[in-house]
Scaffold this active site. Structure first.
Site, mmCIF file in Angstrom:
data_model
loop_
_atom_site.group_PDB
_atom_site.id
_atom_site.type_symbol
_atom_site.label_atom_id
_atom_site.label_comp_id
_atom_site.label_asym_id
_atom_site.label_seq_id
_atom_site.Cartn_x
_atom_site.Cartn_y
_atom_site.Cartn_z
ATOM 1 N N LYS A 129 0.859 -1.180 0.000
ATOM 2 C CA LYS A 129 0.000 0.000 0.000
ATOM 3 C C LYS A 129 0.895 1.230 0.000
ATOM 4 O O LYS A 129 1.670 1.457 0.930
ATOM 5 C CB LYS A 129 -0.905 0.010 1.217
ATOM 6 C CG LYS A 129 -1.791 1.243 1.268
ATOM 7 C CD LYS A 129 -2.830 1.146 2.358
ATOM 8 C CE LYS A 129 -3.697 2.380 2.363
ATOM 9 N NZ LYS A 129 -4.708 2.324 3.427
ATOM 10 N N LYS B 298 1.137 10.075 5.347
ATOM 11 C CA LYS B 298 1.196 8.737 5.949
ATOM 12 C C LYS B 298 2.491 8.020 5.575
ATOM 13 O O LYS B 298 2.555 6.791 5.585
ATOM 14 C CB LYS B 298 -0.039 7.927 5.526
ATOM 15 C CG LYS B 298 -1.364 8.532 5.988
ATOM 16 C CD LYS B 298 -2.544 7.565 5.807
ATOM 17 C CE LYS B 298 -3.821 8.153 6.404
ATOM 18 N NZ LYS B 298 -4.959 7.204 6.334
ATOM 19 N N LYS C 203 -1.977 -1.589 -3.930
ATOM 20 C CA LYS C 203 -2.873 -0.433 -3.897
ATOM 21 C C LYS C 203 -2.079 0.853 -3.940
ATOM 22 O O LYS C 203 -1.131 0.984 -3.165
ATOM 23 C CB LYS C 203 -3.694 -0.518 -2.617
ATOM 24 C CG LYS C 203 -4.587 0.665 -2.367
ATOM 25 C CD LYS C 203 -5.230 0.514 -1.019
ATOM 26 C CE LYS C 203 -6.023 1.746 -0.720
ATOM 27 N NZ LYS C 203 -6.552 1.763 0.599
ATOM 28 N N SER D 256 -10.054 5.367 -4.978
ATOM 29 C CA SER D 256 -11.007 6.459 -5.190
ATOM 30 C C SER D 256 -10.504 7.493 -6.196
ATOM 31 O O SER D 256 -11.269 7.973 -7.029
ATOM 32 C CB SER D 256 -11.320 7.119 -3.854
ATOM 33 O OG SER D 256 -10.134 7.581 -3.223
HETATM 34 C C1 PBG Z 1 -7.293 3.552 5.229
HETATM 35 C C2 PBG Z 1 -7.712 3.242 3.855
HETATM 36 C C3 PBG Z 1 -7.573 4.132 2.792
HETATM 37 C C4 PBG Z 1 -8.132 3.520 1.684
HETATM 38 C C5 PBG Z 1 -8.611 2.267 2.080
HETATM 39 N N1 PBG Z 1 -8.325 2.103 3.426
HETATM 40 C C6 PBG Z 1 -7.046 5.521 2.741
HETATM 41 C C7 PBG Z 1 -5.757 5.862 3.354
HETATM 42 O O1 PBG Z 1 -4.877 5.029 3.556
HETATM 43 O O2 PBG Z 1 -5.632 7.029 3.692
HETATM 44 C C8 PBG Z 1 -8.210 4.168 0.343
HETATM 45 C C9 PBG Z 1 -9.181 3.654 -0.603
HETATM 46 C C10 PBG Z 1 -9.462 4.542 -1.755
HETATM 47 O O3 PBG Z 1 -8.838 5.599 -1.954
HETATM 48 O O4 PBG Z 1 -10.358 4.170 -2.528
HETATM 49 N N2 PBG Z 1 -6.887 2.567 6.042
#
Ligand code: PBG
Length: 339
Positions: free
Chosen positions: A207, A233, A264, A290
């Site tokens: 991620k 983050k 991701k 998203s």
């Molecule tokens: C947070 C989480 C995030 C997403 C899924 N779980 C956002 C982040 O890490 O700030 C993002 C999903 C998306 O953007 O569609 N644990």
């Protein structure tokens, strides 16, 4: 077919275009196909019982109350979608620096999972494990007040308790999205010790600290104000520059007992999906996030891109790169198209 009378100018043995000359031949030679059974629909649930609220930056996506969430799940299942990933939007009065509400019996996510599971027992429920919906600062774990860094082991302890509650509620698969070290092994042990040996773990292994999560953070309300700068983050999510480190994370998650590994975002990280597909025997998932969804919608809205064609190409590319499972906000659209 007419008989050619003239000799071709080029003396070619290989003419690859022969395999592309008609729709039927193109179908016969197509290497990758998107199936509705590849897809997981991410869905948002809210605490109040009001009408579904449209999410401005994610056209066609809503925050549902539990009753409407159950209906939407039924609709998706009737279209052939077999799995959903649930995310809660928690009211700001329930947030604190420790994300305490994650473990509150009143956490709307627990009720949502129970109600969906009762209504649609065959639908696979994937539940995110992280504290960001519940913390007032929006980080995925507990923040060290001195350094501002998310504390690893203390966060993992809470994630284990959260995973147990999610399993008790009926989640089939928990999906830690927090990127803490050692959380997969700890959660596996926690689930096994509480009797949930058959509940799976989908590890968000690779991620990345991406700018493409913006609309999601609006959706779950983990942003302080609409014009707040994006939350940093980078002390836990991966550096977008690093592919080897992504492979290291995935290997550790596999060794710690993950059942599935995820990359991701998806579209910008096709090389990571491919490398992981070539290295592991586990199923590889990819999350079209998203921002990827919003980007396609925004351009289509202006008439600059064709929505359906861009959507289909973006997902086919993720599949071709090696993803077995795709989380996408386009899941329902695709299911409707394929139906
Ligand atoms: C947070 C989480 C995030 C997403 C899924 N779980 C956002 C982040 O890490 O700030 C993002 C999903 C998306 O953007 O569609 N644990």
């Amino acid at each position: 077919m007419t008989t050619p009378t003239t000799r071709p100018a080029l003396d070619l043995i290989r003419r690859p275009r022969r395999n592309r000359l008609s729709s039927a031949i193109r179908d016969l030679t197509q290497e990758t196909r998107l199936l509705v059974t590849d897809l997981v629909a991410p869905l948002f649930v809210k605490e109040d019982s009001g009408a579904p609220e449209p999410i401005a930056s994610m056209p066609g996506q809503f925050r549902y109350n539990i009753a409407d969430l159950v209906k939407e799940c039924g609709h998706l299942q009737s279209l052939g979608i077999q799995a959903v990933a649930l995310f809660p939007q928690i009211a700001s009065e329930h947030k604190d620096p420790h994300g305490s509400y994650a473990l509150a019996q009143k956490n709307v996510l627990f009720a949502a999972i129970k109600t969906v599971k009762d209504a649609h027992p065959d639908l696979v429920i994937i539940s995110d494990v992280a504290l960001d919906p519940y913390t007032d600062h929006g980080h995925d774990g507990l923040v060290d007040a001195q350094t501002g860094i998310v504390m690893n082991d203390a966060t993992v302890e809470i994630l284990c308790l959260l995973s147990i509650e999610l399993a008790k509620s009926g989640a089939d698969i928990v999906a830690p999205s927090d990127m803490m070290d050692g959380r997969i092994g700890a959660i596996r042990t926690a689930l096994d010790e509480t009797g949930f040996i058959n509940r799976g773990i989908l590890a968000y292994s690779a991620k990345f600290a991406s700018a493409y999560y913006g609309p999601f953070r609006d959706a779950v309300g983990s942003k302080k104000s609409p014009d707040a700068p994006p939350l940093d983050k980078r002390n836990y999510q991966l550096n977008p520059a690093n592919a080897r480190e992504a492979m290291l994370e995935a290997r550790l998650d596999e060794e710690e007992g993950a059942d599935m590994l995820m990359v991701k975002p998806a579209g910008l990280y096709l090389d990571i999906i491919r490398q992981l597909r070539d290295r592991t025997a586990l199923p590889v998932a990819a999350y079209q996030v998203s921002g990827e969804y919003a980007q396609i919608h925004a351009a289509a809205d202006r008439g600059w891109l064709n929505l359906a064609a861009t959507r289909d190409e973006s997902l086919l590319a993720i599949k071709r790169a090696g993803a077995d499972i795709i989380l996408t906000y386009f899941a329902k659209d695709i299911a409707q198209t394929l139906a």
